[in-house]
Design an enzyme around this catalytic site. Structure first.
Site, short mmCIF file in Angstrom:
data_model
loop_
_atom_site.label_atom_id
_atom_site.label_comp_id
_atom_site.label_asym_id
_atom_site.label_seq_id
_atom_site.Cartn_x
_atom_site.Cartn_y
_atom_site.Cartn_z
N HIS A 179 -4.67 -0.61 6.02
CA HIS A 179 -4.06 0.17 7.24
C HIS A 179 -5.24 0.09 8.27
O HIS A 179 -5.51 1.27 8.63
CB HIS A 179 -3.89 1.80 6.52
CG HIS A 179 -4.80 2.31 5.70
ND1 HIS A 179 -6.19 2.52 5.99
CD2 HIS A 179 -4.69 3.09 4.38
CE1 HIS A 179 -6.80 3.06 5.04
NE2 HIS A 179 -6.08 3.56 4.09
N HIS A 222 -10.34 1.24 2.01
CA HIS A 222 -10.25 2.31 3.01
C HIS A 222 -11.42 2.03 3.77
O HIS A 222 -12.75 2.68 3.64
CB HIS A 222 -10.10 3.66 2.43
CG HIS A 222 -9.87 4.63 3.41
ND1 HIS A 222 -8.83 5.17 3.34
CD2 HIS A 222 -10.74 5.09 4.48
CE1 HIS A 222 -8.72 6.22 4.70
NE2 HIS A 222 -9.89 6.11 5.32
N HIS A 279 0.94 -1.13 0.00
CA HIS A 279 0.21 0.00 -0.05
C HIS A 279 0.99 1.11 -0.20
O HIS A 279 1.39 1.56 1.03
CB HIS A 279 -1.04 0.00 1.14
CG HIS A 279 -1.86 1.14 1.42
ND1 HIS A 279 -3.02 0.85 1.46
CD2 HIS A 279 -1.77 2.56 0.96
CE1 HIS A 279 -3.91 2.22 1.52
NE2 HIS A 279 -2.74 3.09 1.31
N HIS A 311 1.57 5.36 -1.76
CA HIS A 311 1.38 6.72 -2.48
C HIS A 311 2.52 7.09 -2.98
O HIS A 311 3.54 7.37 -2.39
CB HIS A 311 0.59 7.57 -1.60
CG HIS A 311 -0.45 7.09 -1.34
ND1 HIS A 311 -2.02 7.16 -1.76
CD2 HIS A 311 -1.12 6.34 -0.08
CE1 HIS A 311 -2.92 6.68 -0.97
NE2 HIS A 311 -2.29 6.27 0.24
N ASP A 354 1.55 2.67 3.53
CA ASP A 354 0.55 3.75 3.46
C ASP A 354 1.25 5.27 3.19
O ASP A 354 0.76 6.41 3.87
CB ASP A 354 -0.63 3.92 4.45
CG ASP A 354 -1.72 5.06 4.15
OD1 ASP A 354 -1.74 5.18 2.80
OD2 ASP A 354 -2.19 5.39 5.02
N LYS A 412 -9.55 0.03 -5.54
CA LYS A 412 -9.56 0.55 -4.33
C LYS A 412 -10.73 1.33 -4.33
O LYS A 412 -11.01 2.28 -4.97
CB LYS A 412 -8.35 1.67 -4.21
CG LYS A 412 -8.17 2.18 -2.84
CD LYS A 412 -7.45 1.52 -1.82
CE LYS A 412 -7.61 2.02 -0.66
NZ LYS A 412 -6.75 3.08 -0.22
#
Ligand code: NCD
Ligand code: ZN
Length: 351
Positions: free
Chosen positions: A178, A140, A16, A18, A255, A103
């Protein structure tokens, strides 16, 4: 037994991550590729990565940046952003083109989630197709209504969304991303799946190492603010117990979510911790704190690829117990970024 001063692991992956787009991507990719062989790249760009075509274009920008960095071995695994309008056709196309998952961002839940799902019922056809083709759904897991306390949003999500989602789509592979609460850890640990590999969770380094006091220690600490927000100590302890339990349902997902210093240190600072700089050192510290370093390899290097039906990596890496100073800030395109633990030390370093 003395605790070890050096550990060797099959090279981990980050399930995970970004990395954003444009100028800043190169800087954050370099940090991740130093440690990880592969990473699942989150699709919450502006505008979001909602189609296979957009994901392919994003992937080729990532590859150009890797080339500029002289990195040939790192593999970006691409995801698509689920919307109310995602079609079953797009799901099948994604599967055929090697997209690793969709996602689910409940609309408004976090950074760049405005285009997210307004009501999961609207996604019925897409979810049915995902279940049919074996396409994982990465969630999420927070509800968004303003009347639900921010510290309760994950637990309410389990009761009001996740449980019925799993009933409606019992074969759908779901990663609860997460996780931050003992209820989420228990839910994933105890979920009955009929022996199938249909549920797992990722856990970040910040949720293993910090509780919510870290956001308010002596003043407001924007660099410790992420979503889902840090919780009470009892939750941190439960997450650490889950991560180090040896259960294959829990694996590494940093994350790491870069935001420029100015966007964090602001009247309305963005959510996201930048952990990519020495994520493995942070995880090693967490596992060592409960004398479970021997469980790190499963969590970091085995259970993720096993869940996604990908091969485990072949290469090994070595972590040494050697304190590493974390810079106060790092370059991020034309700006700077403050990494997790800035100005402090981390007990473990990668050789
Ligand atoms: C993430 C981001 O900045 O993209 N922020 C965060 O606090 N984790 C989005 C997300 O994963 O929620
Ligand atoms: Zn994220």
């Amino acid at each position: 037994m003395n605790s070890p001063t050096q550990i060797q692991l099959i090279q981990p992956d980050d399930w995970h991550l970004h990395i954003r787009d444009g100028e800043v991507m190169k800087d954050v990719l370099a940090d991740t590729a130093r440690q990880f062989a592969r990473a699942i790249i989150m699709p919450n760009l502006k505008p979001p990565v909602t189609t296979v075509e957009l994901a392919k274009a994003y992937q080729s920008r990532i590859k150009s940046n890797l080339k500029l960095l002289g990195i040939s071995s790192f593999i970006p695994l691409m995801t698509l952003y689920l919307t109310d309008n995602t079609s079953a056709d797009e799901v099948r196309k994604a599967k055929a083109e090697g997209i690793i998952g969709f996602k689910l961002y409940p609309a408004g839940a976090t950074t760049n989630s405005d285009a997210g799902v307004s009501d999961i019922k609207r996604c019925h056809q897409a979810l049915e197709a995902m279940q049919a083709v074996g396409m994982p759904l990465l969630v999420h897991g927070e509800v968004t209504s303003a009347d639900i306390d921010i510290f309760d949003r994950e637990v309410v999500f389990i009761d009001t969304v996740l449980e019925s989602l799993r009933k409606d789509f019992p074969e759908l592979k779901i990663v609860f991303e997460h996780i931050t609460t003992k209820q989420a850890a228990q839910y994933v640990r105890d979920a009955s799946t009929g022996g199938k590999n249909t549920i797992a969770a990722t856990i970040t380094p910040q949720h293993l190492l910090m509780n919510r006091n870290a956001i308010f220690a002596g003043g407001i600490r924007p660099h410790n603010y992420c979503l889902p927000v840090l919780k009470r100590e009892e939750h941190r302890v439960a997450l650490l117990e889950a991560a180090t339990s040896g259960s294959a349902r829990f694996f590494l997902g940093t994350d790491s979510a870069p935001h420029a210093k100015g966007a964090k240190e602001a009247a309305c600072g963005c959510a996201g911790c930048y952990s990519a700089f020495n994520a493995l050192g942070l995880y090693a510290e967490a596992f060592e704190s409960v004398a479970k370093l021997d469980r790190l390899e499963g969590f970091a290097s085995f259970f993720g690829p096993d869940f996604y039906s990908l091969p485990r990596n072949g290469k090994t890496i070595t972590l040494v117990k050697q304190a590493q100073s974390i810079p106060a800030q790092l370059p991020l395109g034309d700006a700077t970024i403050v990494p997790l633990r800035a100005g402090e030390t981390i007990a473990w370093s990668l050789i």
